[in-house]
Design a protein around this motif. Sequence first.
Motif, PDB file in Angstrom:
ATOM      1  N   ILE A 167       0.854  -1.177   0.000  1.00 59.62           N
ATOM      2  CA  ILE A 167       0.000   0.000   0.000  1.00 59.62           C
ATOM      3  C   ILE A 167       0.893   1.231   0.000  1.00 59.62           C
ATOM      4  O   ILE A 167       1.708   1.413   0.910  1.00 59.62           O
ATOM      5  N   GLU A 168       0.744   2.047  -1.020  1.00 58.90           N
ATOM      6  CA  GLU A 168       1.587   3.241  -1.167  1.00 58.90           C
ATOM      7  C   GLU A 168       3.063   2.871  -1.064  1.00 58.90           C
ATOM      8  O   GLU A 168       3.868   3.574  -0.460  1.00 58.90           O
ATOM      9  N   GLY A 169       3.413   1.731  -1.662  1.00 57.14           N
ATOM     10  CA  GLY A 169       4.803   1.304  -1.697  1.00 57.14           C
ATOM     11  C   GLY A 169       5.305   0.657  -0.433  1.00 57.14           C
ATOM     12  O   GLY A 169       6.492   0.317  -0.329  1.00 57.14           O
ATOM     13  N   SER A 182      -7.578  -1.023  -2.041  1.00 59.98           N
ATOM     14  CA  SER A 182      -6.720   0.024  -2.597  1.00 59.98           C
ATOM     15  C   SER A 182      -5.263  -0.424  -2.727  1.00 59.98           C
ATOM     16  O   SER A 182      -4.411   0.369  -3.131  1.00 59.98           O
ATOM     17  N   GLU A 184      -1.762  -1.972  -3.998  1.00 58.73           N
ATOM     18  CA  GLU A 184      -1.114  -2.133  -5.296  1.00 58.73           C
ATOM     19  C   GLU A 184      -0.781  -3.601  -5.556  1.00 58.73           C
ATOM     20  O   GLU A 184      -0.724  -4.042  -6.708  1.00 58.73           O
ATOM     21  N   VAL A 185      -0.555  -4.347  -4.478  1.00 53.87           N
ATOM     22  CA  VAL A 185      -0.290  -5.781  -4.558  1.00 53.87           C
ATOM     23  C   VAL A 185      -1.075  -6.453  -3.443  1.00 53.87           C
ATOM     24  O   VAL A 185      -1.105  -5.965  -2.314  1.00 53.87           O
ATOM     25  N   ALA A 204      -0.405  -8.437  -8.704  1.00 54.11           N
ATOM     26  CA  ALA A 204      -0.244  -6.992  -8.842  1.00 54.11           C
ATOM     27  C   ALA A 204      -1.558  -6.392  -9.329  1.00 54.11           C
ATOM     28  O   ALA A 204      -2.117  -6.841 -10.328  1.00 54.11           O
ATOM     29  N   GLU A 205      -2.057  -5.403  -8.608  1.00 50.08           N
ATOM     30  CA  GLU A 205      -3.315  -4.769  -8.983  1.00 50.08           C
ATOM     31  C   GLU A 205      -3.089  -3.503  -9.809  1.00 50.08           C
ATOM     32  O   GLU A 205      -3.924  -3.135 -10.627  1.00 50.08           O
ATOM     33  N   GLY A 206      -1.965  -2.824  -9.571  1.00 46.32           N
ATOM     34  CA  GLY A 206      -1.713  -1.580 -10.278  1.00 46.32           C
ATOM     35  C   GLY A 206      -0.508  -1.646 -11.186  1.00 46.32           C
ATOM     36  O   GLY A 206      -0.574  -1.275 -12.366  1.00 46.32           O
ATOM     37  N   LYS A 207       0.597  -2.126 -10.661  1.00 47.52           N
ATOM     38  CA  LYS A 207       1.819  -2.242 -11.448  1.00 47.52           C
ATOM     39  C   LYS A 207       2.614  -3.432 -10.929  1.00 47.52           C
ATOM     40  O   LYS A 207       2.426  -3.872  -9.792  1.00 47.52           O
ATOM     41  N   PHE A 209       5.421  -5.804  -9.248  1.00 53.22           N
ATOM     42  CA  PHE A 209       6.195  -5.579  -8.025  1.00 53.22           C
ATOM     43  C   PHE A 209       7.542  -6.284  -8.129  1.00 53.22           C
ATOM     44  O   PHE A 209       7.709  -7.236  -8.896  1.00 53.22           O
ATOM     45  N   ASP A 213      10.125  -6.288  -3.046  1.00 49.86           N
ATOM     46  CA  ASP A 213       8.780  -6.147  -2.482  1.00 49.86           C
ATOM     47  C   ASP A 213       8.257  -7.506  -2.006  1.00 49.86           C
ATOM     48  O   ASP A 213       7.690  -7.624  -0.920  1.00 49.86           O
TER      49      ASP A 213
END
Length: 233
Positions: A167-169, A182, A184-185, A204-207, A209, A213
């Motif tokens: 979340i937020e990296g 929300s 990202e993974v 991966a949901e957004g980009k 990893f 990570d």
Amino acid sequence: MKRSEDRTTDKLRKVSLEWDFQPGADASLLIRMGGTHVLCGVSIEEKVPPFLKGTGKGWITAEYGMLPCATNSRYKREVVGGRSGRTYEIQRLIGRSLRMMVDLSTIGERTLRIDCDVLNADGGTRTASITGGALALRAALRKLVDEQKLESMPKIMPVAAISVGMIEGTACLDLDYKEDSSAEVDANFVMSGDGRWIEIQSTAEGKPFSSEDFAEMSKLAEKGINELFQLWE
């Protein structure tokens, strides 16, 4: 990043167990992990699927379901419309994980069916089902020994599971629904009591990893699952 209940990134939600929630089951418990509540009940059947007849081996399987009002908007009762692909995927995951607990040749030609019913869903329902289902399964095997249907308690490998996400990296342990939606993974980790991985689901949901990570997430998962193993004491 602020989490619910001011949790740090490596902290589980509050976990509790209520045993014997269903008196009619051979073993049962209600596991609460934050706002996620799952009822795990075990039924013992003195028969096995046809492919195991005459082998001397038993079978462990699971069914999973979510009650209509377990979420903010009504979840369609699947007995009416048929089980979704998601439900089938989750119950197969639970069954595979729980079969890792015990040598099937030590439980006799019988089936132990674990029903995992989600009463309230706030993220991590499949991992809570595995953690609670494993404890209920052990209790059902102990009942077989108490009733002298098994000569001795089979050797059991503890099993537990937890979710982790980016979340937020930042890697975060035990996501609630808001975080999960929300992230990202999103990843689910299942581990045995001797520290070996049983199954890992990571998407991966957004980009995409990185390996770094993933290493961070698996480290958090191992920490959280080792805390869950304290429920076995």
